[in-house]
Design a protein around this motif. Structure first.
Motif, PDB file in Angstrom:
ATOM      1  N   LEU A 172       0.839  -1.214   0.000  1.00 59.23           N
ATOM      2  CA  LEU A 172       0.000   0.000   0.000  1.00 59.23           C
ATOM      3  C   LEU A 172       0.867   1.255   0.000  1.00 59.23           C
ATOM      4  O   LEU A 172       0.554   2.248  -0.671  1.00 59.23           O
ATOM      5  CB  LEU A 172      -0.934  -0.015   1.225  1.00 59.23           C
ATOM      6  N   THR A 173       1.979   1.208   0.743  1.00 60.64           N
ATOM      7  CA  THR A 173       2.871   2.369   0.794  1.00 60.64           C
ATOM      8  C   THR A 173       3.486   2.627  -0.584  1.00 60.64           C
ATOM      9  O   THR A 173       3.532   3.763  -1.063  1.00 60.64           O
ATOM     10  CB  THR A 173       3.989   2.125   1.848  1.00 60.64           C
ATOM     11  N   ARG A 174       3.959   1.561  -1.225  1.00 60.04           N
ATOM     12  CA  ARG A 174       4.561   1.719  -2.559  1.00 60.04           C
ATOM     13  C   ARG A 174       3.556   2.300  -3.537  1.00 60.04           C
ATOM     14  O   ARG A 174       3.856   3.224  -4.294  1.00 60.04           O
ATOM     15  CB  ARG A 174       5.043   0.351  -3.080  1.00 60.04           C
ATOM     16  N   LEU A 175       2.353   1.727  -3.500  1.00 62.60           N
ATOM     17  CA  LEU A 175       1.348   2.098  -4.502  1.00 62.60           C
ATOM     18  C   LEU A 175       0.832   3.522  -4.292  1.00 62.60           C
ATOM     19  O   LEU A 175       0.879   4.352  -5.205  1.00 62.60           O
ATOM     20  CB  LEU A 175       0.183   1.106  -4.401  1.00 62.60           C
ATOM     21  N   PHE A 176       0.339   3.781  -3.088  1.00 61.69           N
ATOM     22  CA  PHE A 176      -0.424   5.009  -2.885  1.00 61.69           C
ATOM     23  C   PHE A 176       0.405   6.204  -2.421  1.00 61.69           C
ATOM     24  O   PHE A 176       0.011   7.340  -2.600  1.00 61.69           O
ATOM     25  CB  PHE A 176      -1.546   4.760  -1.868  1.00 61.69           C
ATOM     26  N   LEU A 177       1.538   5.910  -1.790  1.00 69.65           N
ATOM     27  CA  LEU A 177       2.308   7.022  -1.249  1.00 69.65           C
ATOM     28  C   LEU A 177       3.525   7.329  -2.108  1.00 69.65           C
ATOM     29  O   LEU A 177       3.995   8.458  -2.169  1.00 69.65           O
ATOM     30  CB  LEU A 177       2.760   6.607   0.159  1.00 69.65           C
ATOM     31  N   LEU A 178       4.045   6.281  -2.776  1.00 70.64           N
ATOM     32  CA  LEU A 178       5.317   6.465  -3.474  1.00 70.64           C
ATOM     33  C   LEU A 178       5.177   6.383  -4.992  1.00 70.64           C
ATOM     34  O   LEU A 178       6.168   6.469  -5.716  1.00 70.64           O
ATOM     35  CB  LEU A 178       6.327   5.412  -2.981  1.00 70.64           C
TER      36      LEU A 178
ATOM     37  N   GLY B 166     -11.927   4.081  -8.769  1.00 72.21           N
ATOM     38  CA  GLY B 166     -11.097   5.142  -9.358  1.00 72.21           C
ATOM     39  C   GLY B 166      -9.791   5.359  -8.612  1.00 72.21           C
ATOM     40  O   GLY B 166      -9.108   6.370  -8.801  1.00 72.21           O
ATOM     41  N   LEU B 167      -9.436   4.391  -7.744  1.00 75.59           N
ATOM     42  CA  LEU B 167      -8.202   4.553  -6.965  1.00 75.59           C
ATOM     43  C   LEU B 167      -6.971   4.127  -7.745  1.00 75.59           C
ATOM     44  O   LEU B 167      -5.884   4.666  -7.542  1.00 75.59           O
ATOM     45  CB  LEU B 167      -8.282   3.698  -5.691  1.00 75.59           C
ATOM     46  N   VAL B 168      -7.141   3.105  -8.604  1.00 73.54           N
ATOM     47  CA  VAL B 168      -5.986   2.540  -9.317  1.00 73.54           C
ATOM     48  C   VAL B 168      -6.368   2.258 -10.762  1.00 73.54           C
ATOM     49  O   VAL B 168      -7.549   2.223 -11.120  1.00 73.54           O
ATOM     50  CB  VAL B 168      -5.512   1.213  -8.663  1.00 73.54           C
ATOM     51  N   GLU B 169      -5.326   2.050 -11.604  1.00 72.83           N
ATOM     52  CA  GLU B 169      -5.582   1.532 -12.954  1.00 72.83           C
ATOM     53  C   GLU B 169      -4.662   0.346 -13.167  1.00 72.83           C
ATOM     54  O   GLU B 169      -3.528   0.328 -12.674  1.00 72.83           O
ATOM     55  CB  GLU B 169      -5.393   2.628 -14.017  1.00 72.83           C
ATOM     56  N   THR B 170      -5.173  -0.651 -13.853  1.00 75.92           N
ATOM     57  CA  THR B 170      -4.381  -1.868 -14.043  1.00 75.92           C
ATOM     58  C   THR B 170      -4.044  -2.031 -15.518  1.00 75.92           C
ATOM     59  O   THR B 170      -4.791  -1.600 -16.398  1.00 75.92           O
ATOM     60  CB  THR B 170      -5.163  -3.112 -13.579  1.00 75.92           C
ATOM     61  N   SER B 171      -2.904  -2.661 -15.738  1.00 74.62           N
ATOM     62  CA  SER B 171      -2.504  -2.943 -17.116  1.00 74.62           C
ATOM     63  C   SER B 171      -1.541  -4.131 -17.084  1.00 74.62           C
ATOM     64  O   SER B 171      -0.485  -4.052 -16.426  1.00 74.62           O
ATOM     65  CB  SER B 171      -1.863  -1.686 -17.704  1.00 74.62           C
ATOM     66  N   GLY B 172      -1.946  -5.233 -17.731  1.00 76.04           N
ATOM     67  CA  GLY B 172      -1.087  -6.418 -17.845  1.00 76.04           C
ATOM     68  C   GLY B 172      -0.584  -6.945 -16.511  1.00 76.04           C
ATOM     69  O   GLY B 172       0.615  -7.182 -16.359  1.00 76.04           O
TER      70      GLY B 172
ATOM     71  N   ARG C  18      -1.216   0.655 -10.943  1.00 74.70           N
ATOM     72  CA  ARG C  18      -0.633   1.970 -10.643  1.00 74.70           C
ATOM     73  C   ARG C  18      -1.722   2.810  -9.960  1.00 74.70           C
ATOM     74  O   ARG C  18      -2.901   2.705 -10.313  1.00 74.70           O
ATOM     75  CB  ARG C  18      -0.214   2.613 -11.969  1.00 74.70           C
ATOM     76  N   ALA C  19      -1.336   3.616  -8.969  1.00 72.19           N
ATOM     77  CA  ALA C  19      -2.334   4.446  -8.276  1.00 72.19           C
ATOM     78  C   ALA C  19      -2.722   5.642  -9.137  1.00 72.19           C
ATOM     79  O   ALA C  19      -1.897   6.190  -9.868  1.00 72.19           O
ATOM     80  CB  ALA C  19      -1.769   4.936  -6.948  1.00 72.19           C
ATOM     81  N   ARG C  20      -3.979   6.045  -9.032  1.00 72.58           N
ATOM     82  CA  ARG C  20      -4.434   7.253  -9.722  1.00 72.58           C
ATOM     83  C   ARG C  20      -4.498   8.438  -8.760  1.00 72.58           C
ATOM     84  O   ARG C  20      -4.758   9.556  -9.170  1.00 72.58           O
ATOM     85  CB  ARG C  20      -5.815   7.005 -10.336  1.00 72.58           C
ATOM     86  N   VAL C  21      -4.295   8.153  -7.477  1.00 75.56           N
ATOM     87  CA  VAL C  21      -4.382   9.215  -6.466  1.00 75.56           C
ATOM     88  C   VAL C  21      -3.319   8.975  -5.404  1.00 75.56           C
ATOM     89  O   VAL C  21      -2.737   7.896  -5.313  1.00 75.56           O
ATOM     90  CB  VAL C  21      -5.748   9.201  -5.740  1.00 75.56           C
ATOM     91  N   ASP C  22      -3.108   9.994  -4.598  1.00 75.87           N
ATOM     92  CA  ASP C  22      -2.299   9.847  -3.389  1.00 75.87           C
ATOM     93  C   ASP C  22      -3.275   9.471  -2.271  1.00 75.87           C
ATOM     94  O   ASP C  22      -4.314  10.096  -2.108  1.00 75.87           O
ATOM     95  CB  ASP C  22      -1.629  11.190  -3.064  1.00 75.87           C
ATOM     96  N   LEU C  23      -2.947   8.418  -1.548  1.00 77.91           N
ATOM     97  CA  LEU C  23      -3.776   8.021  -0.402  1.00 77.91           C
ATOM     98  C   LEU C  23      -2.808   7.689   0.718  1.00 77.91           C
ATOM     99  O   LEU C  23      -1.831   6.960   0.492  1.00 77.91           O
ATOM    100  CB  LEU C  23      -4.615   6.790  -0.770  1.00 77.91           C
ATOM    101  N   ARG C  24      -3.036   8.288   1.880  1.00 77.22           N
ATOM    102  CA  ARG C  24      -2.094   8.033   2.982  1.00 77.22           C
ATOM    103  C   ARG C  24      -2.780   8.041   4.336  1.00 77.22           C
ATOM    104  O   ARG C  24      -3.787   8.740   4.520  1.00 77.22           O
ATOM    105  CB  ARG C  24      -0.961   9.046   2.970  1.00 77.22           C
ATOM    106  N   PRO C  25      -2.227   7.273   5.283  1.00 83.27           N
ATOM    107  CA  PRO C  25      -2.782   7.323   6.635  1.00 83.27           C
ATOM    108  C   PRO C  25      -2.378   8.629   7.310  1.00 83.27           C
ATOM    109  O   PRO C  25      -1.349   9.219   6.973  1.00 83.27           O
ATOM    110  CB  PRO C  25      -2.126   6.132   7.327  1.00 83.27           C
ATOM    111  N   TYR C  26      -3.194   9.065   8.228  1.00 81.69           N
ATOM    112  CA  TYR C  26      -2.952  10.318   8.949  1.00 81.69           C
ATOM    113  C   TYR C  26      -3.560  10.142  10.323  1.00 81.69           C
ATOM    114  O   TYR C  26      -4.598   9.482  10.456  1.00 81.69           O
ATOM    115  CB  TYR C  26      -3.619  11.468   8.193  1.00 81.69           C
TER     116      TYR C  26
END
Ligand SMILES: C[S@@+](CC[C@H](N)C(=O)[O-])C[C@H]1O[C@@H](n2cnc3c(N)ncnc32)[C@H](O)[C@@H]1O
Length: 507
Positions: free
Chosen positions: A63-69, A94-100, A104-112
């Motif tokens: 989750l960190t790699r995808l949404f934060l980095l 609408g959070l991610v897009e997939t290909s093969g 890949r994330a379409r947004v920044d999402l992080r815990p706070y």
């Protein structure tokens, strides 16, 4: 027209995503990336964190790699990290897009997280991805995530239980989230429909209750209403016509027009006793840094809305420093294109010079509609040093102390047995061979860390404030000791005691 923002169409999808993210906390991210990479992230450098996170195969690392980095992960790993939502569900929201087989994330999402008297609140906040992650220039209608200014405003907000709160320019909704912990209801406004869509997503994801999201400019969407607390991190960045502009930081008015209009008109939506807390920039034209602010406060009073005001200027930049700061923030640097950088830099300088701007101040503004109708507080001060965290707690007690002391008659003040506050220390200086010190300073440990210089009488007075004797008794004893008429001693001490008590040196 698609807003290109994720959405949670029903409570079930919000519940599923929230349960998927439950273990992905601020601490979990720090554990994944480590301290060195966390510090690098603070400098907008994602590489060390990407390297550290790629070395781990936990759900938190995915989750960190995808949404934060902004890293890609495999569909299989995302299915494992979001068991209830899955990669397919993430795509539908609408959070991610997939290909093969890659996601890949379409947004920044992080815990706070935020800590208040009831404990720790854990949230997840979605916003547009930043330039550090995408490597691309931000879109003009970029929706900002949690930034330094967001945290400053959240930290300085007074967190007493409150009725109606207005979060003006809510963006991703971070101030509204905080407000929902201590408010009966929250109205969150923004001129940007994309920002409101993100705020709605974050509200649903965090099951934050009682929000009313409204589209519109400045006070327009709430005209005629009253609030007990207004918070705003407005788009205060001064931007000349030929410089890069973003909706999140530039309100589209000339110079400091956004902050000026907010300071002079926010009183119209404050309930009696209601407080507005905001951040801002102000242009400084002459010798006095606060002339503009004084004029805006006068404009509010002339419009029939006299306000208590406490302004703390935290920093001042000259025109060139200001231009460089905000051009860098916009990703406009000489390395990326000297001609464009110099054109925009020149536009800033020409704009400031045309209006005779000497410097630009940055700081925090607290305004209050006095219950009595008559303002009792007008404090405009500069303070560049560190602030006690969370500063909102200090403001609550400082305002309460100010109000208590303002309501005391001189007689009541002298009838009170004051105690020197526990964080206050005394310092004295003078030539080594001189018996009496030349300077005596009283220094506050908490709050703004104020210091005041004292004469012998005041130093003697504070030294005797142990909560046993009243101020009047100490003053008379000092008059006798120093051989000064009692009336003279009282006339000198009363205003000084008033100021020390209002500033929290005496309790
Ligand atoms: C600096 S961001 C603050 C976001 C968030 N409240 C925070 O504290 O991080 C300013 C917000 O004001 C919004 N905004 C810009 N112009 C506005 C206007 N004229 N009226 C209301 N909101 C506006 C922007 O879309 C953006 O979301």
């Amino acid at each position: 027209m698609s807003l290109d923002v994720p959405a949670l169409p029903d409570p079930a999808s919000a519940d599923a995503l929230r349960s998927d993210l439950a273990e992905w906390t601020v601490d979990a991210v720090e554990a994944v990336v480590g301290e060195r990479a966390a510090r690098a992230l603070g400098r907008e450098q994602v590489l060390p964190a990407r390297m550290a996170a790629r070395a781990s195969s936990t759900a938190q690392a995915t989750l960190t790699r995808l949404f934060l980095l902004g890293d890609t992960v495999s569909t299989r790993d995302l299915d494992a990290a979001l068991p209830a939502t899955g990669a397919d569900g993430g795509t539908r929201l609408g959070l991610v897009e997939t290909s093969g087989g890659e996601v890949r994330a379409r947004v920044d999402l992080r815990p706070y997280s935020a800590v208040d008297a009831d404990g720790e609140a854990r949230w997840w906040v979605a916003s547009d991805q930043g330039e550090a992650v995408t490597g691309q220039r931000l879109r003009d209608d970029h929706v900002l995530g949690i930034g330094g200014a967001s945290l400053t405003l959240a930290g300085m907000t007074m967190r007493a239980p409150v009725g109606r709160v207005l979060d003006l320019g809510t963006g991703c909704g971070i101030q509204a989230l905080h407000a929902s912990l201590h408010a009966d209801s929250v109205v969150a406004t923004d001129i940007s429909r994309r920002a409101l869509a993100y705020a709605a997503f974050n509200q649903a994801l965090n099951a934050a209750a009682g929000w009313d999201l409204r589209e519109g400019s400045m006070l327009e969407p709430v005209a005629g209403e009253e609030f007990d607390l207004v918070v705003s991190n407005p788009p205060f960045v001064i931007t000349p016509p030929d410089a890069p502009s973003f909706e999140y930081r530039d309100g589209g008015q000339q110079g400091d027009g956004i902050v000026s209009s907010l300071v002079s008109s926010v009183g119209s939506v404050l309930a009696p006793g209601g407080v507005a807390q905001m951040l801002g920039n102000w242009e400084i034209h002459g010798d006095s840094w606060s002339e503009g602010l004084e004029a805006w406060l006068e404009a509010s009073a002339s419009a029939g809305r006299p306000l208590d005001a406490w302004v703390i200027e935290r920093d001042e930049l000259d025109a060139a420093e200001y231009a460089e700061t905000w051009l860098r923030d916009a990703g406009v640097t000489p390395e990326r294109g000297r001609a464009a950088f110099e054109r925009a830099y020149a536009a800033y300088l020409a704009d400031f010079d045309a209006r005779g701007v000497r410097a630009v101040g940055f700081g925090m503004v607290l305004l209050r509609r006095p219950v009595s109708g008559t303002p009792m507080l007008r404090r405009l001060e500069q303070h560049e040093g560190a602030l006690q965290e969370p500063f909102g707690g200090y403001l609550v007690s400082a305002l309460a102390a100010h109000d208590r002391v303002s309501a005391l008659s001189d007689e009541a003040l002298l009838d009170t047995a004051w105690t020197a506050a526990p964080d206050v220390t005394r310092e004295s200086y003078g030539p080594v061979l001189q018996a009496d010190p030349q300077y005596i300073l009283l220094r506050q440990g908490a709050g703004l860390g104020r210091s005041v210089s004292m004469d012998t009488a005041l130093a003697g007075f504070v030294g005797a404030c142990d909560g046993e004797l009243t101020a009047g008794q100490i003053a008379h004893a000092l008059a006798a000791l120093l051989d000064v008429p009692a009336g003279t001693m009282l006339a000198g001490l009363v205003p000084a005691i008033r100021e020390l008590a209002a500033d929290g040196f005496l309790a």
